[in-house]
Design a protein around this motif. Structure first.
Motif, PDB file in Angstrom:
ATOM      1  N   UNK A  16       1.391  -3.123   3.602  1.00  0.00           N
ATOM      2  CA  UNK A  16       2.335  -2.137   4.267  1.00  0.00           C
ATOM      3  C   UNK A  16       3.563  -1.788   3.762  1.00  0.00           C
ATOM      4  N   UNK A  17       3.898  -0.475   3.870  1.00  0.00           N
ATOM      5  CA  UNK A  17       4.907   0.088   3.191  1.00  0.00           C
ATOM      6  C   UNK A  17       6.197   0.030   4.183  1.00  0.00           C
ATOM      7  N   UNK A  18       7.515  -0.447   3.812  1.00  0.00           N
ATOM      8  CA  UNK A  18       8.509  -0.352   4.558  1.00  0.00           C
ATOM      9  C   UNK A  18       9.237   0.955   4.633  1.00  0.00           C
ATOM     10  N   UNK A  19       9.146   1.727   5.518  1.00  0.00           N
ATOM     11  CA  UNK A  19       9.912   2.855   5.816  1.00  0.00           C
ATOM     12  C   UNK A  19      11.527   2.753   5.798  1.00  0.00           C
ATOM     13  N   UNK A  23       0.932  -0.924   0.065  1.00  0.00           N
ATOM     14  CA  UNK A  23      -0.036   0.011   0.119  1.00  0.00           C
ATOM     15  C   UNK A  23       0.922   1.158  -0.117  1.00  0.00           C
ATOM     16  N   UNK A  24       0.547   2.310  -0.651  1.00  0.00           N
ATOM     17  CA  UNK A  24       1.173   3.457  -0.504  1.00  0.00           C
ATOM     18  C   UNK A  24       0.474   4.359   0.664  1.00  0.00           C
ATOM     19  N   UNK A  25       1.451   4.814   1.298  1.00  0.00           N
ATOM     20  CA  UNK A  25       0.965   5.483   2.641  1.00  0.00           C
ATOM     21  C   UNK A  25       0.530   6.874   2.534  1.00  0.00           C
ATOM     22  N   UNK A  26      -0.462   7.358   3.450  1.00  0.00           N
ATOM     23  CA  UNK A  26      -0.936   8.582   2.987  1.00  0.00           C
ATOM     24  C   UNK A  26      -0.746   9.457   4.151  1.00  0.00           C
ATOM     25  N   UNK A  27      -0.315  10.798   4.060  1.00  0.00           N
ATOM     26  CA  UNK A  27      -0.096  11.505   5.309  1.00  0.00           C
ATOM     27  C   UNK A  27      -1.196  12.526   5.161  1.00  0.00           C
ATOM     28  N   UNK A  28      -2.008  12.724   6.184  1.00  0.00           N
ATOM     29  CA  UNK A  28      -2.947  14.043   6.134  1.00  0.00           C
ATOM     30  C   UNK A  28      -2.735  15.023   7.319  1.00  0.00           C
ATOM     31  N   UNK A  29      -2.546  16.297   6.968  1.00  0.00           N
ATOM     32  CA  UNK A  29      -2.202  17.287   7.810  1.00  0.00           C
ATOM     33  C   UNK A  29      -3.346  18.325   7.630  1.00  0.00           C
ATOM     34  N   UNK A  30      -4.008  18.723   8.903  1.00  0.00           N
ATOM     35  CA  UNK A  30      -4.986  19.518   9.190  1.00  0.00           C
ATOM     36  C   UNK A  30      -4.476  20.927   9.569  1.00  0.00           C
ATOM     37  N   UNK A  31      -4.753  22.141   8.933  1.00  0.00           N
ATOM     38  CA  UNK A  31      -4.252  23.352   9.165  1.00  0.00           C
ATOM     39  C   UNK A  31      -5.520  24.210   9.784  1.00  0.00           C
ATOM     40  N   UNK A  32      -6.051  24.305  11.175  1.00  0.00           N
ATOM     41  CA  UNK A  32      -6.955  24.830  11.484  1.00  0.00           C
ATOM     42  C   UNK A  32      -7.308  26.083  11.377  1.00  0.00           C
ATOM     43  N   UNK A  33      -8.526  26.546  10.525  1.00  0.00           N
ATOM     44  CA  UNK A  33      -8.991  27.924  10.409  1.00  0.00           C
ATOM     45  C   UNK A  33      -8.046  28.712   9.653  1.00  0.00           C
ATOM     46  N   UNK A  84       9.495  15.160   5.112  1.00  0.00           N
ATOM     47  CA  UNK A  84      10.994  14.688   5.067  1.00  0.00           C
ATOM     48  C   UNK A  84      11.073  13.392   5.865  1.00  0.00           C
ATOM     49  N   UNK A  85      10.395  13.225   6.907  1.00  0.00           N
ATOM     50  CA  UNK A  85      10.237  12.016   7.920  1.00  0.00           C
ATOM     51  C   UNK A  85       9.448  10.895   7.306  1.00  0.00           C
ATOM     52  N   UNK A  86       8.426  11.292   6.153  1.00  0.00           N
ATOM     53  CA  UNK A  86       7.557  10.239   5.569  1.00  0.00           C
ATOM     54  C   UNK A  86       8.135   9.575   4.567  1.00  0.00           C
ATOM     55  N   UNK A  87       7.651   8.391   3.882  1.00  0.00           N
ATOM     56  CA  UNK A  87       8.009   7.767   2.930  1.00  0.00           C
ATOM     57  C   UNK A  87       7.939   8.690   1.790  1.00  0.00           C
ATOM     58  N   UNK A  88       8.900   8.503   0.793  1.00  0.00           N
ATOM     59  CA  UNK A  88       8.946   9.531  -0.440  1.00  0.00           C
ATOM     60  C   UNK A  88       7.689   9.161  -1.046  1.00  0.00           C
ATOM     61  N   UNK A  89       7.302   7.941  -1.219  1.00  0.00           N
ATOM     62  CA  UNK A  89       6.032   7.823  -2.216  1.00  0.00           C
ATOM     63  C   UNK A  89       4.541   8.094  -1.498  1.00  0.00           C
ATOM     64  N   UNK A  90       4.838   8.573  -0.292  1.00  0.00           N
ATOM     65  CA  UNK A  90       3.408   8.893   0.162  1.00  0.00           C
ATOM     66  C   UNK A  90       2.490   9.685  -0.329  1.00  0.00           C
ATOM     67  N   UNK A  91       1.385   9.517  -0.544  1.00  0.00           N
ATOM     68  CA  UNK A  91       0.170  10.270  -0.656  1.00  0.00           C
ATOM     69  C   UNK A  91       0.164  11.397   0.312  1.00  0.00           C
ATOM     70  N   UNK A  92      -0.142  12.714   0.126  1.00  0.00           N
ATOM     71  CA  UNK A  92      -0.231  13.847   1.034  1.00  0.00           C
ATOM     72  C   UNK A  92      -1.490  14.612   0.821  1.00  0.00           C
ATOM     73  N   UNK A  93      -2.176  14.984   1.806  1.00  0.00           N
ATOM     74  CA  UNK A  93      -3.354  15.469   1.791  1.00  0.00           C
ATOM     75  C   UNK A  93      -3.265  16.744   2.784  1.00  0.00           C
ATOM     76  N   UNK A  94      -3.442  17.891   2.588  1.00  0.00           N
ATOM     77  CA  UNK A  94      -3.375  19.084   3.759  1.00  0.00           C
ATOM     78  C   UNK A  94      -4.779  19.882   3.252  1.00  0.00           C
ATOM     79  N   UNK A  95      -5.312  20.117   4.357  1.00  0.00           N
ATOM     80  CA  UNK A  95      -6.622  20.814   4.380  1.00  0.00           C
ATOM     81  C   UNK A  95      -7.185  21.586   5.565  1.00  0.00           C
TER      82      UNK A  95
END
Length: 572
Positions: free
Chosen positions: A567-570, A5-15, A266-277
């Motif tokens: 799972x992906x190996x980091x 699986x390709x990992x996903x990093x989701x980061x919320x920025x409130x308001x 930078x600490x996440x896997x290079x192939x990770x999907x990224x969602x910021x919202x």
């Protein structure tokens, strides 16, 4: 061989306001966010809820976070916010912890044993036994509405012992005129952001997460406190030259968060999907003074014609500049000193005496006035700082009254047969709603003459509508976006000028950007709302949207892609 699986990093920025963010990205201030936008898809979110089956804009923080995490509208979950009105006794409860339990409508990341998930500091969230991984809640954030706890239970204390607590947690409620508070919050936001990065990097190293979710509440705090020092259209901005000489503290906080995003990735896997919202945004604050003060006073005067309680003004009188040098340590203290009394001695002495002394003054002068409100210092209620609450003892005598609120204005009809002391006959319900709407639409900004009310919305189709998922107010008041410190009513006179409260206030638009496999760089999202954030993250993970969700995925991946599992190996 099993595909990973390709990992996903989701980061919320409130308001975070999308227009401000876009301006700062274009100016080169937010390099990591701008790079993510160029590498993936981006779009704004238009948030609405349904009142009487009609979509109506909403900017309520707690409501929108539950909508984002569940993918469901309040009409589905029954959750409209942390303020709960008790119809049996005119009491108001403010649920600052365990605001929503997610039992019947789980968070989108409660994916069970098949997915490894780590959650750090999601606001208005609850611990779930359906999350296969660590959950740390209430470490930081602005009013997180969840306890400071974790799963496993010992993890929270371990994190605090290793990295420290969050110096902003429950300590970002100061006043814009308090220079010591401003210095402390600037410093502590930097500490909070640095510690959050370290915690996130550590968590990312601990396992091969299918989903890693964290939320920065620091942008929420900075927007509330520093909007008037950052955005030139705020009424206080022209008077803040000395404070602005030190730079733009809101931009500085946002730049630290932008750098933090880069460090986390930078600490996440290079192939990770990224969602910021961001589930919603911030703008010039109209809701605090309008919903918390003006609306309650207007309804008092509506119910008791010829009387006034707070901030009496003289219509037509020339207005001076807004109050830029408040004398009291708190905003409620500033408002309280404008309490009206027919007794001239009390009016004079109230300007100089603390609230704790004023009760003795009232007793000494043997006040028999009907227009008496209760100083917040006399109560321990968590909402005693909201002027709307100061009229609570009079609600049984009023046809309609303002409930305490954090965004749009909320009006409750004192309905016979529903409220214990109801005085409005159900047959008169529609006429009263219409009358209130008409008079509210007549309110104007005394400085410009322009209307302050954009719309008044009914939440019930009839007085007898008792669906359990309905909100507490019968009427919701939406305000125009331009703030003011003084309003005029042609029938009930002038209210104000009053001292401004928090410079930044909540706004409707949210936004989302995502990059990853199958997401076209530089593309635009389809139209969406906060309820679509969870389904979109699941869609990026190639997980179908649960049937109970009202939301939908906003990103359509390219059809030419490999479906991955495992799972992906980091590598570090």
């Amino acid at each position: 061989m099993t595909s990973k699986r390709r990992p996903t990093i989701a980061i919320g920025l409130d308001s975070v306001d999308p227009s401000v963010m876009e301006k700062w990205m274009a100016a080169g201030h937010l390099k990591n966010l701008n790079q993510l936008r160029q590498q993936g898809s981006y779009g704004q979110l238009d948030n609405t809820v349904n009142y009487c089956d009609i979509p109506v804009e909403t900017s309520s923080t707690e409501r929108l976070w539950v909508m984002a995490l569940t993918g469901c509208l309040p009409n589905t979950t029954g959750y409209w916010g942390p303020v709960k009105y008790d119809v049996t006794n005119y009491e108001v409860n403010h649920e600052t912890e365990y605001s929503f339990d997610y039992k019947n409508h789980p968070a989108f990341y409660a994916l069970g044993e098949d997915y490894k998930v780590a959650v750090f500091d999601a606001p208005v969230a609850a611990l779930s036994d359906q999350v296969n991984g660590p959950q740390i809640l209430g470490w930081g954030g602005h009013a997180p509405h969840t306890p400071s706890h974790s799963q496993p239970p010992e993890l929270f204390d371990q994190v605090v012992e290793k990295y420290g607590n969050n110096p902003v947690l429950h300590k970002d409620y100061g006043c814009w005129w308090d220079k010591e508070y401003a210095r402390n919050i600037k410093k502590n936001l930097g500490i909070s952001i640095e510690r959050r990065v370290n915690i996130c990097q550590d968590l990312l190293k601990q396992d091969d997460w299918d989903l890693f979710l964290t939320v920065f509440g620091d942008t929420h705090s900075a927007s509330h406190d520093f909007w008037h020092l950052s955005q030139s259209d705020h009424p206080l901005y022209p008077y803040m030259e000395e404070e602005r000489a030190e730079g733009d503290p809101m931009l500085a906080a946002f730049q630290k968060v932008d750098s933090a995003i880069g460090e986390i990735l930078q600490a996440a896997p290079e192939d990770a999907n990224v969602v910021v919202f961001s589930v919603h945004s911030m703008g010039n604050n109209v809701t605090d003074v309008f919903s918390m003060l003006f609306l309650g006073e207007f309804l008092y005067r509506f119910n008791f014609p010829g009387n006034m309680m707070l901030a009496p003004g003289k219509p037509g009188k020339r207005l001076e500049a807004p109050n830029t040098k408040p004398q009291r340590k708190t905003w409620p203290g500033e408002v309280w000193q404008q309490k009206y009394s027919r007794n001239p001695i009390k009016r004079l002495m109230r300007r100089y005496l603390p609230g704790s002394v004023q009760t003795k003054l009232d007793n000494w002068l043997n006040s028999s006035e009907r227009d008496t409100i209760r100083c917040p210092a006399w109560t321990t209620h968590s909402l005693n700082w909201q002027p709307a609450m100061w009229y609570q003892h009079l609600w049984p005598e009023m046809k309609a009254f303002a409930l305490p609120a954090f965004a749009a204005g909320h009006i409750r009809i004192n309905l016979r047969g529903r409220e214990p002391g109801g005085i409005v006959d159900p047959a008169d319900y529609d006429a009263l709603c219409a009358e209130l709407t008409d008079k509210l639409m007549q309110l104007t900004d005394a400085r410009t003459g322009k209307p302050v009310v954009k719309e008044v919305v009914r939440t019930r189709k009839s007085a007898t509508d008792t669906s359990p998922n309905l909100p507490d107010p019968d009427l919701v008041v939406l305000w125009h976006d331009t703030p003011t410190d003084v309003v005029d009513s042609p029938e009930h006179g002038r209210i104000g000028p009053v001292t401004y409260y928090r410079p930044g206030g909540h706004r409707v638009p949210g936004w989302l950007m995502a990059k990853g496999e199958g997401i076209e760089p530089g593309s635009d999202l389809s139209a969406g709302a906060a309820i679509d954030i969870g389904p979109t993250i699941l869609g990026v993970m190639e997980i179908p949207t649960p049937e109970h969700c009202d939301g939908k995925p906003l990103i359509e991946k390219s059809t030419e892609q490999t479906v991955l599992s495992g799972p992906t190996r980091v590598n570090h």
